[in-house]
Design an enzyme around this catalytic site. Sequence first.
Site, PDB file in Angstrom:
ATOM      1  N   SER A 611       0.813  -1.213   0.000  1.00  0.00           N
ATOM      2  CA  SER A 611       0.000   0.000   0.000  1.00  0.00           C
ATOM      3  C   SER A 611       0.844   1.259   0.000  1.00  0.00           C
ATOM      4  O   SER A 611       0.338   2.347  -0.178  1.00  0.00           O
ATOM      5  CB  SER A 611      -0.962   0.017   1.178  1.00  0.00           C
ATOM      6  OG  SER A 611      -0.250   0.288   2.341  1.00  0.00           O
ATOM      7  N   LYS A 654      -6.704   5.522   7.237  1.00  0.00           N
ATOM      8  CA  LYS A 654      -5.510   6.237   6.786  1.00  0.00           C
ATOM      9  C   LYS A 654      -5.821   7.721   6.595  1.00  0.00           C
ATOM     10  O   LYS A 654      -5.024   8.583   6.974  1.00  0.00           O
ATOM     11  CB  LYS A 654      -5.007   5.636   5.473  1.00  0.00           C
ATOM     12  CG  LYS A 654      -4.377   4.255   5.667  1.00  0.00           C
ATOM     13  CD  LYS A 654      -4.041   3.654   4.332  1.00  0.00           C
ATOM     14  CE  LYS A 654      -3.396   2.296   4.467  1.00  0.00           C
ATOM     15  NZ  LYS A 654      -3.209   1.659   3.164  1.00  0.00           N
TER      16      LYS A 654
END
Length: 741
Positions: A611, A654
């Site tokens: 990621s 996030k």
Amino acid sequence: MSNDTNVDDPPEDAPSTEPDEEQAQPRSQDQESVRQGERSPPEEDGDRRDDVDDGDQQEEIDDGDEFDDPIDEFDRESTDEDDDIETVEDLGSTVDVDPGVEIDEENAEDDLLGGLKVDSTADIEVPDRLVDQVIGQDEARDIIIKAAKQRRHVMMIGSPGTGKSMLAKAMSQLLPKEDLQDVLVYHNPDDGNEPKVRTVPAGKGEQIIDAHKEEARKRNQMRSILMWVIIAIIIGYAILSPASILLGILAAGIVWLIFRYTSRGTDAMVPNMIVNNGDQRTAPFEDATGAHAGALLGDVRHDPFQSGGMETPSHDRVEPGSIHQSNKGVLFVDEMNTLDIRTQQKLMTAIQEGEFAITGQSERSSGAMVQTEPVPCDFIMIAAGNLDAMENMHPALRSRIKGYGYEVYMEDTIEDTPEMRRKYARFIAQEVERDGRLPHFTREAVEELILEAKRRAGRKEHLTLHFRNLGGLVRVAGDIARAEDREHTTREDVLQAKRRSRSIEQQLADDYIERRKDYELQVTDDGVEGRVNGLAVMGEDSGIMLPVMAEIAPAQGGGQVIATGQLKEMAEESVQNVSAIIKKFSDVDLSEKDIHIQFVQAGEGGVDGDSASITVATAVISALEDIPVDQSIAMTGSLSVRGDVLPVGGVTHKIEAAAKAGCEKVIIPAANEQDVMIEDEYKEMIEIIPCSNISEVLDVALMGEPKKDSLVDRLKSITGSAFEGSQSGVGSASGSNPSPQ
Ligand SMILES: Nc1ncnc2c1ncn2[C@@H]1O[C@H](COP(=O)(O)OP(=O)(O)OP(=O)(O)O)[C@@H](O)[C@H]1O
């Protein structure tokens, strides 16, 4: 003493001698019940499992005229109950359970409670049966129902807290109770180390034990009377002849000792009931997760006094294992791979044979010398775990479950529909009822929890199925209200609970952000070459900002990627992915360069998967081209070799982490746009920029206009065709499995 023989003799010698004995000496009522309750020995029965299933035993017991009242009562009671037991065929109707309240169908779509007209969870009816309480997981539930009907094993793989053990327990409630058995272990007079095993219908075991105890008590009483008569005679004789009075007392003492010593033997004849299903209202459910071999397969205890009349007879030291206690029920084993291979092999034998002898598990214990006759263990096995558990499971055991049963993958989320939201409201009512002490939740509190379920799903239009965590939030919120003696749990309690029940990872992440402030590592508006604010997820639900720095240096030998620790592999992969693009737009020969990558303070949190690959790529390109990166921007996304930005997991957490850290913008993969469920408070704090291609990412993230523009233009020209194609590529990736976080 023929009475004694009737009760104590192990049953296998009974059938041939019984008629003669009966003629010679009629049995007492107690002895009769003992005999009627006991099953014929296996040698006469042929296959034990067949015999158990065909219901012969029940007849054998029911038609015994000599049975005393308590047994008749037992039979009547169980028949009445049986009328209430729903057959497995009825279970298809469990798919949707009426919540017992009116539904506003018109506004159901827009209502967070799916149109339920309730003021609090107190108005919602909770179904009685566990199988009806299961929310979502329709496929797993259908399989459980089918497997219960067909007596098949099931393997459930999925995330923790999604209902695997709940479904296994629900299955035990669906199995017929009338098949249940008690298991008794008898002393074997021919070989003390091979105790005999008998099975009887549930409830009879206790009666047999009582009868044996009563018999032993009577026998001891008789022996006592006999002993005192003999002692009295000896003492009397000694008194009458004074010369031998001392001898008389000694003789009386010896007689007393002999009687006392031998009386232990009569108690030892009482069988040991290792499985007692007398009070069992449903088929047994045994959770053998993490059980050691003895707890799973049965054991024979060590006897420190192995002689001199002090020893405990071997049949009394036999302990059942979960496989025996779950006979005719469900054996649930979570994280199957934690069982050692030998135990898994034995478990396999048990599944295959439907019976398993009990022996001492420790080789150094006296129990290891003992081995019982086979003990029935005809259970349905439910193995559970995550994907790792499946991979590390004994292949033969897995194939046995697969070959004779079903495998099912548990869902993590479910589509958000009005019907589902109604079920979530019922889930809260279920948890409140299960806990028994929590105040019911107001409508607004339920709404907040359903919003949280949406948020935790990480996918738009979905609700999380991680119910254990959600249940934890229900309990913390309820406890807050209970501590203040309030009648209801309110929305404010839920909000406070959310703050309080931060996971360890979340607490670490917050602490980390605080500490970064001390060291001035936080966000600025400046541009820095080769430095990018990456984002990662700690645990399941905590975002963290993780800056990445790249530095390019002339290579000493062949060019290489230099990164330290567990992130080395990921850094190498990211650089490899971006190198194809770099080759096309840049004159720099990467094989002549060493690329140093540093994940600043990565030790504080874990970064998995790929990621961070757009982060690494951006840092490398920035360092390579000497173009600064805007430090008020954070980013997450995976990168394909063609420059497509692919979806990743945990975007909501996030983004929140980036907002908390003070970033003004956050770049996410366009394919993840629909998964964003950030809390309202962050919406004002940060701008979300979805990107599909690395050229878009660089356009947003790089600073220093003329140089940047030319770079982005060059990139666009070489990744343009890829960008077209990426739309479908990204779509399919999001439809399947998002990249790991
Ligand atoms: N699908 C569900 N419907 C309703 N409640 C659920 C569901 N899944 C879990 N729960 C609630 O969460 C609790 C924990 O679930 P359960 O123990 O079955 O999870 P699990 O999948 O077996 O987890 P683990 O693998 O960690 O043991 C249950 O007791 C129940 O209260």
